[in-house]
Design an enzyme around this catalytic site. Structure first.
Site, PDB file in Angstrom:
ATOM      1  N   HIS A   1       0.861  -1.204   0.000  1.00 32.50           N
ATOM      2  CA  HIS A   1       0.000   0.000   0.000  1.00 32.50           C
ATOM      3  C   HIS A   1       0.885   1.238   0.000  1.00 32.50           C
ATOM      4  CE1 HIS A   1      -3.873   2.078   1.464  1.00 32.50           C
ATOM      5  NE2 HIS A   1      -3.002   3.037   1.147  1.00 32.50           N
TER       6      HIS A   1
ATOM      7  N   HIS B   1       1.514   5.405  -1.724  1.00 29.08           N
ATOM      8  CA  HIS B   1       1.154   6.570  -2.542  1.00 29.08           C
ATOM      9  C   HIS B   1       2.437   7.195  -3.079  1.00 29.08           C
ATOM     10  CE1 HIS B   1      -3.030   6.612  -1.054  1.00 29.08           C
ATOM     11  NE2 HIS B   1      -2.468   6.108   0.036  1.00 29.08           N
TER      12      HIS B   1
ATOM     13  N   LYS C   1      -9.181  -0.057  -6.017  1.00 29.44           N
ATOM     14  CA  LYS C   1      -9.295   0.596  -4.715  1.00 29.44           C
ATOM     15  C   LYS C   1     -10.676   1.216  -4.544  1.00 29.44           C
ATOM     16  CE  LYS C   1      -7.754   2.207  -0.775  1.00 29.44           C
ATOM     17  NZ  LYS C   1      -6.699   3.170  -0.539  1.00 29.44           N
TER      18      LYS C   1
ATOM     19  N   HIS D   1     -10.576   1.231   1.586  1.00 31.18           N
ATOM     20  CA  HIS D   1     -10.410   2.218   2.660  1.00 31.18           C
ATOM     21  C   HIS D   1     -11.640   2.061   3.553  1.00 31.18           C
ATOM     22  CE1 HIS D   1      -8.926   6.064   4.421  1.00 31.18           C
ATOM     23  NE2 HIS D   1     -10.136   5.969   4.942  1.00 31.18           N
TER      24      HIS D   1
ATOM     25  N   HIS E   1      -4.812  -0.610   5.799  1.00 33.05           N
ATOM     26  CA  HIS E   1      -4.366   0.166   6.967  1.00 33.05           C
ATOM     27  C   HIS E   1      -5.324   0.043   8.150  1.00 33.05           C
ATOM     28  CE1 HIS E   1      -7.110   2.926   4.986  1.00 33.05           C
ATOM     29  NE2 HIS E   1      -6.219   3.351   4.119  1.00 33.05           N
TER      30      HIS E   1
ATOM     31  N   ASP F   1       1.224   2.645   3.588  1.00 35.78           N
ATOM     32  CA  ASP F   1       0.381   3.824   3.356  1.00 35.78           C
ATOM     33  C   ASP F   1       1.217   5.106   3.382  1.00 35.78           C
ATOM     34  OD1 ASP F   1      -1.914   5.203   2.701  1.00 35.78           O
ATOM     35  OD2 ASP F   1      -2.676   5.284   4.747  1.00 35.78           O
TER      36      ASP F   1
HETATM   37  O1  DOR Z   1      -3.652   9.499   5.578  1.00 41.24           O
HETATM   38  C1  DOR Z   1      -3.983   9.191   4.455  1.00 41.24           C
HETATM   39  N1  DOR Z   1      -3.405   9.750   3.360  1.00 41.24           N
HETATM   40  N2  DOR Z   1      -4.950   8.303   4.292  1.00 41.24           N
HETATM   41  C2  DOR Z   1      -5.465   8.029   3.096  1.00 41.24           C
HETATM   42  O2  DOR Z   1      -6.359   7.228   3.034  1.00 41.24           O
HETATM   43  C3  DOR Z   1      -4.991   8.732   1.879  1.00 41.24           C
HETATM   44  C4  DOR Z   1      -3.642   9.228   2.061  1.00 41.24           C
HETATM   45  C5  DOR Z   1      -3.211  10.220   1.001  1.00 41.24           C
HETATM   46  O3  DOR Z   1      -3.356   9.921  -0.185  1.00 41.24           O
HETATM   47  O4  DOR Z   1      -2.693  11.287   1.357  1.00 41.24           O
HETATM   48 ZN    ZN Z   2      -3.492   5.012   1.402  1.00 41.27          ZN
END
Ligand code: DOR
Ligand code: ZN
Length: 345
Positions: A13, A15, A99, A136, A174, A247
């Protein structure tokens, strides 16, 4: 024990963002890990296989030369996603999940799903094709307390969803509560969960006691210590249902240190090192390898990695600050000391 060699880990997971940020996020993600599930919540979101292909190309272009690290792509589920798109994604070979963001639950989730019943045909096709749904798991009902949104999601949405789609593979992403640990633990093996380093290492005191610390703010938000303990027990239990998903979600310093700061902790400056700290504190370093390097690959039906990384117990200080493209970024646990560091990688 002061050295530990484990099979190279994967992050299930992550980003990475887009544009100028990629050179920083991809370099960090590729440093000690072999693969990552790349989240699709860009602006605009990655909703088609074609967009995922273009995003994958941009990520690979940002990859350090000679790196073999691989991005595993995902699609962002919307109420306009078609079953045919699921077939295209499945046959692409590079899309590994879809997702599901409840609309409004978190960063860039506006295009997500308001009514889960409206995506039934898509979920049926995913179930048929064996393509996992990555969730999520928080309700967006403003009447539900933010600390209860995961537990309420499990009751209101996840439990009925699992009954209705009895073969659908699901990752509850998460997880942050004892309720989630219990639900995943009791479910059949098609349900798994990722756990972040911040939810293993910290609880809401870290976020709110003695001053508000925006760089510890993410969603789902850190909970009380009894939930932290349940997550540590789950991660170190040796159960294949729980595996590593950072995450890691970078936001520039100015978007965090403001009157209404963004949710997200950046952890790929020290991801495996942060997990090592959590597992050592729990007296369970022997359980780290399977959590970090085996169970996620097994769940997704991918081969386990064959090379290794070695960690040594040797205290070091995390950086105070990093860069995110043209912006400054404050990473998770900035300036603090960790006991474990990766050597020779
Ligand atoms: O804290 C988070 N940041 N939770 C999420 O679900 C998305 C993520 C983000 O993309 O910044
Ligand atoms: Zn995430």
């Amino acid at each position: 024990m002061d050295t530990l060699t484990i099979t190279r880990p994967d992050d299930w997971h992550l980003h990475l963002r887009a544009g100028a940020a990629l050179k920083d996020t991809v370099r960090d993600a590729a440093r000690h890990f072999a693969r990552a599930i790349v989240m699709p919540n860009l602006k605009p979101p990655i909703v088609t296989t074609e967009q995922a292909a273009a995003y994958r190309t941009a990520i690979l272009e940002a990859r350090p030369r000679e790196s073999a690290w691989q991005p595993l792509m995902t699609l962002y589920l919307t109420e306009a996603t078609s079953p045919e798109e699921i077939d295209t994604a499945t046959s692409s070979g590079f899309v590994h999940g879809v997702k599901y963001y409840p609309a409004g639950a978190t960063t860039h989730s506006e295009a997500g799903v308001t009514d889960i019943d409206s995506v039934s045909a898509v979920l049926e096709r995913m179930e048929k094709n064996g393509l996992p749904l990555l969730i999520h798991g928080e309700v967006t009902d403003p009447n539900v307390d933010i600390f209860d949104r995961e537990a309420v999601f499990i009751d209101r949405v996840l439990a009925p969803l699992m009954q209705r789609f009895s073969e659908l593979k699901i990752v509850l992403e998460h997880i942050t509560t004892s309720e989630a640990v219990q639900f995943v633990g009791e479910a059949d093996s098609r349900l798994a969960a990722t756990i972040t380093p911040q939810h293993l290492l910290f609880n809401r005191n870290q976020l709110l006691s003695g001053g508000i610390r925006p760089h510890y703010y993410c969603l789902p938000v850190l909970k009380r210590d009894s939930h932290q303990k349940a997550l540590i027990n789950a991660a170190t239990s040796g159960s294949p249902k729980y595996f590593l998903g950072t995450d890691s979600a970078p936001h520039g310093r100015h978007d965090k240190e403001t009157a209404c700061g963004c949710a997200g902790c950046y952890s790929h400056h020290a991801a495996i090192e942060l997990y090592s700290e959590a597992f050592e504190t729990a007296g369970a370093l022997d359980k780290l390898e399977a959590f970090a390097s085996f169970f996620g690959a097994d769940f997704y039906g991918l081969p386990r990695n064959s090379d290794t990384v070695t960690l040594r117990k040797s205290p070091w200080q995390l950086p105070d600050s990093c860069s995110l493209g043209d912006e400054e970024l404050i990473p998770l646990h900035a300036g603090e000391t960790l006991q474990w560091q990766v050597v020779g990688d």
